[in-house]
Write an enzyme that holds these catalytic residues in place. Sequence first.
Site, PDB file in Angstrom:
ATOM      1  N   GLY A  90       0.768  -1.236   0.000  1.00 28.21           N
ATOM      2  CA  GLY A  90       0.000   0.000   0.000  1.00 28.21           C
ATOM      3  C   GLY A  90       0.802   1.291   0.000  1.00 28.21           C
ATOM      4  O   GLY A  90       0.269   2.345  -0.315  1.00 28.21           O
ATOM      5  N   ASP A  91       2.087   1.228   0.367  1.00 31.78           N
ATOM      6  CA  ASP A  91       2.910   2.442   0.421  1.00 31.78           C
ATOM      7  C   ASP A  91       4.363   2.069   0.093  1.00 31.78           C
ATOM      8  O   ASP A  91       5.294   2.445   0.786  1.00 31.78           O
ATOM      9  CB  ASP A  91       2.818   3.080   1.808  1.00 31.78           C
ATOM     10  N   LEU A  92       4.532   1.334  -1.003  1.00 32.69           N
ATOM     11  CA  LEU A  92       5.823   0.722  -1.313  1.00 32.69           C
ATOM     12  C   LEU A  92       6.707   1.644  -2.156  1.00 32.69           C
ATOM     13  O   LEU A  92       7.121   1.316  -3.250  1.00 32.69           O
ATOM     14  CB  LEU A  92       5.607  -0.632  -1.998  1.00 32.69           C
ATOM     15  N   TRP A  93       7.003   2.825  -1.632  1.00 30.34           N
ATOM     16  CA  TRP A  93       7.948   3.734  -2.275  1.00 30.34           C
ATOM     17  C   TRP A  93       9.352   3.331  -1.843  1.00 30.34           C
ATOM     18  O   TRP A  93       9.530   2.461  -0.985  1.00 30.34           O
ATOM     19  CB  TRP A  93       7.606   5.181  -1.947  1.00 30.34           C
ATOM     20  N   ASN A  96      10.464   2.610   1.732  1.00 29.72           N
ATOM     21  CA  ASN A  96       9.846   1.524   2.492  1.00 29.72           C
ATOM     22  C   ASN A  96      10.286   0.137   2.035  1.00 29.72           C
ATOM     23  O   ASN A  96       9.633  -0.855   2.334  1.00 29.72           O
ATOM     24  CB  ASN A  96       8.314   1.630   2.432  1.00 29.72           C
TER      25      ASN A  96
END
Length: 189
Positions: A90-93, A96
């Site tokens: 969901g927030d795999l920038w 992360n």
Amino acid sequence: PPSFCTCIPARCTRLHRDNSCGASVQKNKWEDDWADFFCQHRIGFQLSLPACAHDEEIREMWERCEPVVRRSVLPPATSSTPVFPSLLHGDLWSGNWEALEGSGRIAIFDPASYYGHWEAEMSIMTMFGSPPRAFFDAYHTHLQRTEGYETRQELYQLYHYLNHFNLFGGGYRSACTKIMSSLLDLTEA
């Protein structure tokens, strides 16, 4: 075909709870259709937060975009190629995930997990740093891009840009309006 949520075993629904993406609440209420979920609980919720709620142009642009998105961008549950839910980070920038030196493995952290379209995971991966092209080539040997992939990537990035606009302010506003303008151009194509 089965609906978006009927593909999830009942024992897994307890994983589908509200959480956070960065410092923002992330609503994860069940919906039977991916377009409903994304439009209401990703974009709609971001629009209810202070920066967007006080930005008439952003809200007006989304009001015009949403029908286009539902009609032309997100496949409905009744589509011949419906979205089957995947458990997403969901927030795999790039901040992360980290390559573990010498192991050929990566570590991922700070999830904002939810069930969604697997393509949504790819969108933030190219926003703030990116894995090498070989990663995407390998990934897409398992999950093939389908028609409209690039447009959906922009739409899924809109969620993260709206979130950043709400968290950090005006520097992200132009990315939001640019994506929505691009989506509105679909009505003229």
